[in-house]
Design a protein around this motif. Structure first.
Motif, PDB file in Angstrom:
ATOM      1  N   GLY A  63       6.803  10.603  -5.605  1.00  0.00           N
ATOM      2  CA  GLY A  63       7.135   9.575  -6.583  1.00  0.00           C
ATOM      3  C   GLY A  63       8.586   9.554  -6.999  1.00  0.00           C
ATOM      4  O   GLY A  63       8.978   8.749  -7.845  1.00  0.00           O
ATOM      5  N   ALA A  64       9.409  10.446  -6.415  1.00  0.00           N
ATOM      6  CA  ALA A  64      10.833  10.528  -6.766  1.00  0.00           C
ATOM      7  C   ALA A  64      11.679   9.898  -5.671  1.00  0.00           C
ATOM      8  O   ALA A  64      11.236   9.714  -4.546  1.00  0.00           O
ATOM      9  CB  ALA A  64      11.237  11.979  -6.995  1.00  0.00           C
ATOM     10  N   TYR A  65      12.936   9.595  -6.027  1.00  0.00           N
ATOM     11  CA  TYR A  65      13.837   8.905  -5.082  1.00  0.00           C
ATOM     12  C   TYR A  65      15.229   9.503  -5.212  1.00  0.00           C
ATOM     13  O   TYR A  65      16.162   8.838  -5.666  1.00  0.00           O
ATOM     14  CB  TYR A  65      13.847   7.422  -5.419  1.00  0.00           C
ATOM     15  N   PRO A  66      15.404  10.765  -4.805  1.00  0.00           N
ATOM     16  CA  PRO A  66      16.720  11.402  -4.967  1.00  0.00           C
ATOM     17  C   PRO A  66      17.844  10.699  -4.221  1.00  0.00           C
ATOM     18  O   PRO A  66      19.000  10.737  -4.656  1.00  0.00           O
ATOM     19  CB  PRO A  66      16.493  12.823  -4.439  1.00  0.00           C
ATOM     20  N   TYR A 112      -2.780   8.276  -3.772  1.00  0.00           N
ATOM     21  CA  TYR A 112      -3.755   7.384  -3.153  1.00  0.00           C
ATOM     22  C   TYR A 112      -3.402   5.932  -3.434  1.00  0.00           C
ATOM     23  O   TYR A 112      -2.597   5.608  -4.318  1.00  0.00           O
ATOM     24  CB  TYR A 112      -5.166   7.651  -3.709  1.00  0.00           C
ATOM     25  N   SER A 113      -4.021   5.047  -2.676  1.00  0.00           N
ATOM     26  CA  SER A 113      -4.056   3.632  -2.991  1.00  0.00           C
ATOM     27  C   SER A 113      -5.397   3.101  -2.490  1.00  0.00           C
ATOM     28  O   SER A 113      -6.125   3.801  -1.790  1.00  0.00           O
ATOM     29  CB  SER A 113      -2.897   2.868  -2.337  1.00  0.00           C
ATOM     30  N   VAL A 114      -5.733   1.907  -2.889  1.00  0.00           N
ATOM     31  CA  VAL A 114      -6.942   1.242  -2.425  1.00  0.00           C
ATOM     32  C   VAL A 114      -6.543  -0.119  -1.896  1.00  0.00           C
ATOM     33  O   VAL A 114      -5.841  -0.878  -2.571  1.00  0.00           O
ATOM     34  CB  VAL A 114      -7.980   1.075  -3.551  1.00  0.00           C
ATOM     35  N   ARG A 115      -6.981  -0.433  -0.682  1.00  0.00           N
ATOM     36  CA  ARG A 115      -6.664  -1.719  -0.066  1.00  0.00           C
ATOM     37  C   ARG A 115      -7.741  -2.726  -0.434  1.00  0.00           C
ATOM     38  O   ARG A 115      -8.832  -2.741   0.133  1.00  0.00           O
ATOM     39  CB  ARG A 115      -6.517  -1.574   1.441  1.00  0.00           C
ATOM     40  N   VAL A 160       0.829  -1.202   0.000  1.00  0.00           N
ATOM     41  CA  VAL A 160       0.000   0.000   0.000  1.00  0.00           C
ATOM     42  C   VAL A 160       0.869   1.259   0.000  1.00  0.00           C
ATOM     43  O   VAL A 160       0.531   2.255  -0.660  1.00  0.00           O
ATOM     44  CB  VAL A 160      -0.979  -0.013   1.196  1.00  0.00           C
ATOM     45  N   GLN A 161       1.992   1.233   0.692  1.00  0.00           N
ATOM     46  CA  GLN A 161       2.843   2.410   0.730  1.00  0.00           C
ATOM     47  C   GLN A 161       3.498   2.664  -0.617  1.00  0.00           C
ATOM     48  O   GLN A 161       3.575   3.812  -1.078  1.00  0.00           O
ATOM     49  CB  GLN A 161       3.888   2.254   1.840  1.00  0.00           C
ATOM     50  N   LEU A 175       3.289   5.842  -3.571  1.00  0.00           N
ATOM     51  CA  LEU A 175       4.435   6.419  -4.275  1.00  0.00           C
ATOM     52  C   LEU A 175       4.297   6.234  -5.786  1.00  0.00           C
ATOM     53  O   LEU A 175       4.624   7.136  -6.572  1.00  0.00           O
ATOM     54  CB  LEU A 175       5.730   5.763  -3.781  1.00  0.00           C
ATOM     55  N   GLU A 176       3.794   5.085  -6.185  1.00  0.00           N
ATOM     56  CA  GLU A 176       3.614   4.788  -7.613  1.00  0.00           C
ATOM     57  C   GLU A 176       2.596   5.748  -8.230  1.00  0.00           C
ATOM     58  O   GLU A 176       2.810   6.303  -9.325  1.00  0.00           O
ATOM     59  CB  GLU A 176       3.135   3.350  -7.776  1.00  0.00           C
ATOM     60  N   ASN A 177       1.470   5.951  -7.530  1.00  0.00           N
ATOM     61  CA  ASN A 177       0.450   6.850  -8.067  1.00  0.00           C
ATOM     62  C   ASN A 177       0.897   8.299  -8.041  1.00  0.00           C
ATOM     63  O   ASN A 177       0.454   9.109  -8.865  1.00  0.00           O
ATOM     64  CB  ASN A 177      -0.863   6.659  -7.310  1.00  0.00           C
TER      65      ASN A 177
END
Length: 511
Positions: A303-306, A450-453, A182-183, A187-189
């Motif tokens: 959504g980034a990962y510096p 967001y995400s949906v469980r 879910v986490q 990040l993906e969205n």
């Protein structure tokens, strides 16, 4: 090239695995899997395995799933001192035993750390190891006749603790962020929102990124799921590829049901010569770095990962190369977004002819918890040996894109150099902007990610939003039928919502 005799070299790597449906399935314990991998690493040195084993002065282990959370159930039992249990099966009694914190970046971080200790003379021959037997644990959990993996062993243990405080906090937990899927979905969205892609187009991109990995997993004898799959299979949601947490169907999620172990032996050149390890087994760490991210909710771009980009850049600069000079690589692929971030930063494509994984990727080879990248290092060392002079790269991710360790390997001799991670981390900590967070949110707001469980009994939406009044960020959940329907069946990014603060977290509804 002449190098200092204290220079660390990787001299042996080993892997072990079994599947429930194997004809010779033995229901090996985590200790036995790690020890089997260690025996393979000793044999891989090309010298006397018993002599090398007796020279090991430190056994350093990653944590299994059942010892990664306080008071987690261990239905088949566990060792009270995992590294010394592995050492006992090898017939050795090292001066030092270490059990590391939770984090998928651990294997690469540990290799860098103990390579530096070898240089400093604090160690000479170090065994890194780890395993998971989650498939066996689940298979026997409710059985009447089950194996007993309990073991009590005396001796020193440097237990570094869980380290969960680095990426878990009460505020996130009470809002449903209780698992990686879910986490990472959030990040993906967030990345999808930045790119302006539709849900369908982004699902297609994720499937295109991961489908080539299945070809490698299908040929890897240590894979948990050695099955080649098409882009269409990965992108089609059906009974066999059900939604877990938006935007992920099952086949795009790291596979945690594995029985796998991996081990790496690193020693000084001085020790390698003394123990008779042939030079064609030596692999050098040309570049390395370890970086950590901001607190999840304070990151300007979710959504980034510096941190991953900085660690990778530093490791490459230490090695004096660019990404085009890498012959083979393994990018940590628990979910697509950490892979996408490296691809975005260094111009890699899903169909890069070098491949983005050496193992087959976590959803297909298997996501052996904190120890996955030990398998990646084993494959990277084998790749470096098979192509003398070429470079291989390992990128290892931990937490919720929280910590990243990078390593560049080659058989070409190179002196040991310290990396600039502390300096780079200080710069990032002092200059990186932080988004203000409101924990008790009230009023008009907009959905940022967001995400949906789907994995809960009641389908629940998880929201990261921004208050319209001051732009601060907040977490919320929702069971509101209209909002959950929008999140499940349409696209809620940017949707207008109302948030209200309750005694146990924030709740959202459409407005």
């Amino acid at each position: 090239m002449s190098v200092d005799p204290r220079t660390p070299v990787v001299v042996g790597v080993g892997q072990a695995a079994e599947r429930i449906d194997d004809a010779g399935y033995r229901a090996l314990s985590p200790v036995q899997l790690a020890a089997a991998a260690a025996q393979a690493a000793l044999a891989d040195c090309g010298a006397g395995a018993e002599q090398i084993a007796s020279a090991i002065d430190a056994v350093v282990a990653t944590r299994q799933f059942e010892i990664s959370i306080p008071n987690a159930p261990a239905p088949l039992g566990k060792s009270n001192n995992f590294p010394r249990s592995v050492a006992r099966l090898l017939g050795v009694d090292p001066a030092r035993a270490v059990l590391d914190k939770v984090g998928g970046q651990g294997p690469q971080k540990l290799l860098t750390e103990f390579a530096a200790e070898i240089v400093a003379g604090a160690a000479d021959v170090v065994l890194l190891c780890g395993s998971d037997a989650t498939s066996t644990l689940r298979h026997f959990a409710k059985a009447d006749n089950k194996p007993d993996f309990s073991e009590t062993i005396d001796g020193q243990l440097e237990d570094r603790g869980y380290g969960l405080e680095e990426f878990v906090e009460r505020y996130t937990v009470i809002h449903g962020l209780t698992g990686a899927t879910v986490q990472y979905g959030l990040l993906e969205n967030a990345r999808r929102a930045r790119l302006g892609l539709s849900k369908a187009d982004y699902l297609q991109a994720m499937a295109e990124l991961f489908a080539p990995m299945t070809k490698i997993a299908a040929k890897n004898p240590f894979s948990a799921s050695p099955v080649e799959r098409s882009v269409e299979e990965l992108a089609t949601v059906n009974a066999g590829n059900r939604m877990i947490c938006d935007p992920y169907p099952r086949l795009l999620v790291a596979r945690d049901q594995v029985n796998q172990g991996a081990a790496v032996l690193v020693m000084s050149i001085e020790a390698a010569r003394r123990l008779g390890v042939p030079e064609d087994r030596w692999v050098y760490l040309h570049g390395h770095a370890d970086m950590r991210s901001q607190r999840l909710l304070e990151r300007p771009d979710l959504g980034a990962y510096p941190a991953a980009v900085t660690a990778t850049t530093e490791a490459l600069e230490m090695a004096g190369i660019g990404f085009d000079d890498i012959a083979a690589m393994d990018l940590y692929s628990c979910f697509p977004v950490p892979v996408f971030n490296i691809c975005d930063a260094f111009g890699l494509s899903a169909d890069d002819p070098r491949g983005l994984t050496l193992t087959g990727g976590l959803p297909f080879f298997g996501g052996a918890g904190n120890n996955y990248s030990m398998h990646a290092i084993a494959e990277a060392v084998a790749s470096a040996r098979s192509a003398p002079g070429q470079f291989t790269f390992v990128g290892a991710n931990g937490g919720m894109m929280s910590k990243y360790a990078a390593g560049v390997y080659s058989s070409t001799p190179a002196p040991w150099k310290p990396d600039r991670s502390p300096e780079l981390q200080a710069q990032a900590d002092n200059t990186g902007p932080a988004v203000p967070v409101t924990e008790s949110a009230q009023g008009a707001a907009t959905i940022e990610a967001y995400s949906v469980r789907y994995d809960w009994e009641t389908r629940t939406g998880i929201i990261i939003g921004r208050l319209d009044g001051d732009g601060t960020r907040f977490l919320a959940t929702t069971e509101d039928e209209d909002l959950v329907a929008l999140m499940s069946d349409a696209d809620p990014l940017g949707a207008a919502v109302t948030v209200r603060a309750l005694d146990y977290g924030n709740r959202c509804s459409l407005r």
